[in-house]
Design a protein around this motif. Structure first.
Motif, short mmCIF file in Angstrom:
data_model
loop_
_atom_site.label_atom_id
_atom_site.label_comp_id
_atom_site.label_asym_id
_atom_site.label_seq_id
_atom_site.Cartn_x
_atom_site.Cartn_y
_atom_site.Cartn_z
N SER A 29 0.82 -1.21 0.00
CA SER A 29 0.00 0.00 0.00
C SER A 29 0.86 1.26 0.00
N HIS A 30 2.15 1.13 0.29
CA HIS A 30 3.06 2.27 0.33
C HIS A 30 4.42 1.85 -0.21
N ASP A 50 3.39 6.27 -2.81
CA ASP A 50 3.04 7.39 -1.94
C ASP A 50 2.85 8.69 -2.74
N ARG A 55 1.14 6.34 -8.33
CA ARG A 55 0.29 5.23 -7.88
C ARG A 55 -0.78 4.94 -8.93
#
Length: 114
Positions: A29-30, A50, A55
């Motif tokens: 997710s990061h 990020d 993304r």
């Protein structure tokens, strides 16, 4: 038997690649993601999740080019759900329809915050 339309062929291709459920996605997710050349064959291969634009670009590539195992490995369910309202406007109608038919938890409506 009538020949399949291009749209039907594309939808079948995308549908074969789908995960069983969004909760099965295991992507980060990061942080930074390095996509292999079979996904990112035309340009940038490293993406900082990020950074909203990177993304979004990364997810567009994975959805459009990824095979089943790529989707599982690189997509994160929470990130996908959060960016979907915007991402759905950046991908093909065939791809969007296949994902939205398979996963009603993907929001349709207002665009996500970047």
């Amino acid at each position: 038997m009538a020949p399949s339309s291009v749209s039907e062929v594309r939808r079948a291709k995308f549908a074969r690649r789908l995960p069983r459920e969004l909760s099965g996605l295991r992507g980060p997710s990061h942080g930074r993601v390095q996509l292999p050349l079979h996904l990112a064959w035309s340009g940038l291969t490293e993406f900082d999740l990020d950074r909203p634009r990177l993304r979004m670009s990364c997810y567009r590539i994975i959805l459009g080019e990824g095979l089943h195992d790529d989707l599982i490995h690189y997509l994160n369910p929470q990130v996908l759900i959060s960016v979907w309202p915007t991402l759905r406007t950046l991908i093909s109608r065939d791809l969007r329809d296949v994902w939205e038919e398979a996963f009603p938890e993907l929001p349709r409506g207002t665009r996500a915050a970047a």
